[in-house]
Write an enzyme that holds these catalytic residues in place. Sequence first.
Site, PDB file in Angstrom:
ATOM      1  CD  GLU A 165      72.473  31.496   8.601  1.00  0.00           C
ATOM      2  OE1 GLU A 165      72.102  31.487   7.642  1.00  0.00           O
ATOM      3  OE2 GLU A 165      71.811  32.190   9.404  1.00  0.00           O
ATOM      4  CB  THR A 223      73.163  39.790   3.388  1.00  0.00           C
ATOM      5  OG1 THR A 223      71.731  39.260   3.416  1.00  0.00           O
ATOM      6  CG2 THR A 223      73.668  39.822   4.695  1.00  0.00           C
TER       7      THR A 223
END
Lengths: 311, 311
Positions: B128, B180
């Site tokens: 991630e 994001t």
Amino acid sequence: MKKVKLKIPATVANLVCGFDILGMAVNEPYDEMEIRLLETPEIIIKHTDSFGLPEEPSKNVAGVVLSKIQEHFNLKNGFEVIIHKHIKPGSGLGSSAASAAGAAVGANIVLGNLMSKDEMVHFAMFGEELASGVRHADNIAPCIYGGITLVKSTDPIDIIPLNAPNLFVAAVHPQVEVKTSDSRQILKKNITLKSAVEQWGNIAGLVAGIEKNDFALIGRSLNDVIIEPVRSILIPRFDEIKSKSLQLGALGGGISGSGPSIFMLAEKKETAEKIAELMKTIYDEIKIDNFVYISKINPAGIEIIEEPKLD
Amino acid sequence: MKKVKLKIPATVANLVCGFDILGMAVNEPYDEMEIRLLETPEIIIKHTDSFGLPEEPSKNVAGVVLSKIQEHFNLKNGFEVIIHKHIKPGSGLGSSAASAAGAAVGANIVLGNLMSKDEMVHFAMFGEELASGVRHADNIAPCIYGGITLVKSTDPIDIIPLNAPNLFVAAVHPQVEVKTSDSRQILKKNITLKSAVEQWGNIAGLVAGIEKNDFALIGRSLNDVIIEPVRSILIPRFDEIKSKSLQLGALGGGISGSGPSIFMLAEKKETAEKIAELMKTIYDEIKIDNFVYISKINPAGIEIIEEPKLD
């Protein structure tokens, strides 16, 4: 004509990270209240304690609640209430909520169960409004429902009774004055998103721990990064009591309501007893009068001591 | 030498009011991943999909996770991984988390179960980090644990698996780009205490509802007063989709992860189907390509499709 005698538990609101939403009923201390339905419309309030609370119905927490109920149901009856108050006003242990909730529950019983729990909460909030200026249910909800309650909303009333974990509570009421208004004004109006996210992680953990009966999770979640750091400065020796309680084995704890009482949760009675002793010793040392209480989380809320009967 | 084939669920992070803490695994869409333990130390990554993701191990989410595992356990072995990705990168449905968690779980199986779930989460977070720059577990945790998970903390890792309510999920991925980083920058750094209290009432209600299987309570609690009002402006027709979904009987829903996907929860499959149709119609009308998914909450997380065996 009916009457009933009730045992009304003290309550811990603002359960650490659960500011303004989570509250808990405890077995000690508690008030007792006798309530009798009258044929005539008077509301008569008598206090047997010596706290000097007003007995005039419009100025008395229980009196205001009963007036609202009387008005709402167009009653021709009145009520006579005798209050044996043991929960000290201003302690942060839900003293006014006990009077308010007791009046609503007592009236409901002598009137033959007209109301749902949420309706009783509704009427009891008028008592809290008289006492603090704010219609809140943080203490009333656990007092009526028992155990730990989530007040998701008061308008509309949305109360979620949670589990009542089998835990002991040690609490101390140091005799210092913390005005609820001061305690509220000291809070910052804005907080960082980062701290809010940390807080909601703790709240989610606390609710999950309560529902799962996972005491370790409850302990890890009893952490308030927003309110306690600010409010605890109003309570002498708060940090010392908290850190030493954790060393003695407390799962966690914090300020009860808006203070000045402090509570700690523990799995074992002996741990709660040691914590209570610690609390007492610390306040005795600095010559602050104090009362300590050891009890369990109260799962049932207000209880009937003497059954209602015709007389 | 061992190999395994896995089915890896998509995940919905930032579960409405549970920004940064609550995530959920869903049955559709899902990735498939084959992983094989090699005698030699190479790490070989192949993608059968056409998303154009880098296959060089140091630039590939699964590759980075496997390198960290190899390094940590001083392995002489390497891994060959074939990824059949169906969860679209950038959808907000946990595409990178699926690769990262799949690699950690797959490696663990072919290595003979060396790791706890939390250790797998630890290694998967390196993936991630590569994908988004942030070591977060919002998607990884539900992917590995299944159901709904609370990420109470990532340092140390403290993940609380919650119940997996028997609910249907309708989701739409409109083909618009929401970075994001934009989605994070748009958020205010400070919020009011008042809105934070409202939010934590909803979080507490949501966790209680999930644990009690109280669908009405889940519905009343799926309300985000802080993140959604800001982020939803980046997603075309968000408000319309949400309000019409609620009219069709959705319990609630919101942005999946940081978007642009939108999800809604429903008690009945037919309701989820109607909502998915609505979502499709709305985006078709404004000529935004879209993919819709109907599935259930995935209770188990990553599953083995083909058992590991010696070959």
